[in-house]
Enzyme design. Structure first.
Site, PDB file in Angstrom:
ATOM      1  N   PRO A  10       3.417 -17.550  -4.227  1.00  0.00           N
ATOM      2  CG  PRO A  10       4.171 -16.506  -6.151  1.00  0.00           C
ATOM      3  CD  PRO A  10       4.661 -17.211  -4.918  1.00  0.00           C
ATOM      4  CG  ASN A  11      -1.093 -16.501  -7.690  1.00  0.00           C
ATOM      5  OD1 ASN A  11      -1.819 -15.551  -7.405  1.00  0.00           O
ATOM      6  ND2 ASN A  11      -0.085 -16.397  -8.541  1.00  0.00           N
ATOM      7  NE  ARG A  18      -2.896 -20.609  -9.075  1.00  0.00           N
ATOM      8  CZ  ARG A  18      -1.640 -20.944  -8.897  1.00  0.00           C
ATOM      9  NH1 ARG A  18      -1.253 -21.510  -7.772  1.00  0.00           N
ATOM     10  NH2 ARG A  18      -0.755 -20.725  -9.820  1.00  0.00           N
ATOM     11  CE1 TYR A  23      -0.959 -25.565  -9.662  1.00  0.00           C
ATOM     12  CE2 TYR A  23      -2.549 -23.981 -10.524  1.00  0.00           C
ATOM     13  CZ  TYR A  23      -1.265 -24.491 -10.487  1.00  0.00           C
ATOM     14  OH  TYR A  23      -0.290 -23.939 -11.264  1.00  0.00           O
ATOM     15  CG  ASN A  74       4.501 -25.156  -4.366  1.00  0.00           C
ATOM     16  OD1 ASN A  74       5.055 -24.572  -5.304  1.00  0.00           O
ATOM     17  ND2 ASN A  74       3.326 -25.747  -4.492  1.00  0.00           N
ATOM     18  CB  ALA A  77       4.814 -18.036 -10.516  1.00  0.00           C
ATOM     19  CG  ASP A  87      21.679 -16.521  -5.142  1.00  0.00           C
ATOM     20  OD1 ASP A  87      22.047 -17.610  -5.634  1.00  0.00           O
ATOM     21  OD2 ASP A  87      21.898 -15.418  -5.701  1.00  0.00           O
ATOM     22  CD  GLU A  98      11.664 -27.590  -6.975  1.00  0.00           C
ATOM     23  OE1 GLU A  98      12.759 -28.211  -7.069  1.00  0.00           O
ATOM     24  OE2 GLU A  98      11.204 -26.888  -7.880  1.00  0.00           O
ATOM     25  CG  HIS A 100       6.497 -27.805  -8.086  1.00  0.00           C
ATOM     26  ND1 HIS A 100       6.420 -26.432  -7.992  1.00  0.00           N
ATOM     27  CD2 HIS A 100       7.807 -28.111  -8.129  1.00  0.00           C
ATOM     28  CE1 HIS A 100       7.645 -25.941  -7.991  1.00  0.00           C
ATOM     29  NE2 HIS A 100       8.515 -26.931  -8.076  1.00  0.00           N
ATOM     30  CB  SER A 102       0.543 -29.144 -11.287  1.00  0.00           C
ATOM     31  OG  SER A 102       1.562 -28.162 -11.405  1.00  0.00           O
ATOM     32  NE  ARG A 107       0.529 -26.749 -15.255  1.00  0.00           N
ATOM     33  CZ  ARG A 107       0.320 -25.803 -14.336  1.00  0.00           C
ATOM     34  NH1 ARG A 107       0.841 -25.933 -13.118  1.00  0.00           N
ATOM     35  NH2 ARG A 107      -0.394 -24.746 -14.645  1.00  0.00           N
TER      36      ARG A 107
HETATM   37  C1  DQA Z   1       3.103 -24.880  -8.798  1.00  0.00           C
HETATM   38  C2  DQA Z   1       3.523 -24.949 -10.259  1.00  0.00           C
HETATM   39  C3  DQA Z   1       3.992 -23.602 -10.745  1.00  0.00           C
HETATM   40  O1  DQA Z   1       4.409 -23.680 -12.098  1.00  0.00           O
HETATM   41  C4  DQA Z   1       2.871 -22.587 -10.645  1.00  0.00           C
HETATM   42  O2  DQA Z   1       3.328 -21.306 -11.035  1.00  0.00           O
HETATM   43  C5  DQA Z   1       2.242 -22.554  -9.310  1.00  0.00           C
HETATM   44  C6  DQA Z   1       2.063 -23.798  -8.564  1.00  0.00           C
HETATM   45  C7  DQA Z   1       2.482 -26.208  -8.310  1.00  0.00           C
HETATM   46  O3  DQA Z   1       2.346 -26.367  -7.101  1.00  0.00           O
HETATM   47  O4  DQA Z   1       2.118 -27.060  -9.121  1.00  0.00           O
HETATM   48  O5  DQA Z   1       1.784 -21.513  -8.857  1.00  0.00           O
HETATM   49  O6  DQA Z   1       4.244 -24.622  -8.012  1.00  0.00           O
END
Ligand code: DQA
Length: 142
Positions: A10-11, A18, A23, A74, A77, A87, A98, A100, A102, A107
């Site tokens: 999401p996002n 954003r 980011y 990724n 949230a 799962d 995985e 991210h 950031s 954080r």
């Molecule tokens: C994120 C880090 C998460 O904590 C955050 O909710 C995101 C992006 C990152 O790519 O840094 O939406 O996964």
């Protein structure tokens, strides 16, 4: 040819406008272009999927079974909340990295715990778009 599925939560579709201080100012499409370009350089086939919905992400992970050799995810949230995504990843059993953008460890406290890390072979954070490139290279070499 190795097939890799990249999943963004999401996002992440809002990249570019954003929270650019966290980011970056490059768009989601720029991220997809970079991933696709790197995949062709590495000689792997890649599909990039984004959803704002937990259930859709779980469906996509389940559908990956038997069709892909690895997953880059990724979960955004959902990283910090979703036992269901953990799962699903365990259920299909594919090698998973995985990513991210950031550095979640520097954080807020609530970002320091990741359910997905309990399964992922490797976690890359704080490297921006480069984290996805490193993840593809890792799955390619594996
Ligand atoms: C994120 C880090 C998460 O904590 C955050 O909710 C995101 C992006 C990152 O790519 O840094 O939406 O996964």
């Amino acid at each position: 040819m190795k097939k890799i599925l990249v999943i963004n939560g999401p996002n992440l579709n809002m990249l570019g406008f954003r929270e650019p201080a966290i980011y970056g100012d490059k768009s989601y499409n720029a991220l997809v272009d970079q991933i696709v370009g790197e995949a062709s350089r590495l000689g792997v086939s890649v599909e990039v999927f984004q959803s704002n919905h937990e259930g859709e992400i779980i469906d996509r992970i389940q559908q990956a079974y038997g069709h892909y050799e690895g997953i880059v995810i990724n979960p955004a949230a959902y990283t910090h909340t979703s036992v269901a995504i953990l799962d699903a990843l365990k259920g299909v059993g594919l090698p998973t990295v995985e990513v991210h953008l950031s550095d979640i460890n520097s954080r807020e406290d609530f970002r320091k715990f990741s359910y997905v890390s309990l399964y992922a072979e490797k976690t890359i954070c704080g490297k921006g778009f480069g984290g996805y490139i490193e993840a593809l290279e890792y799955l390619c070499r594996r």
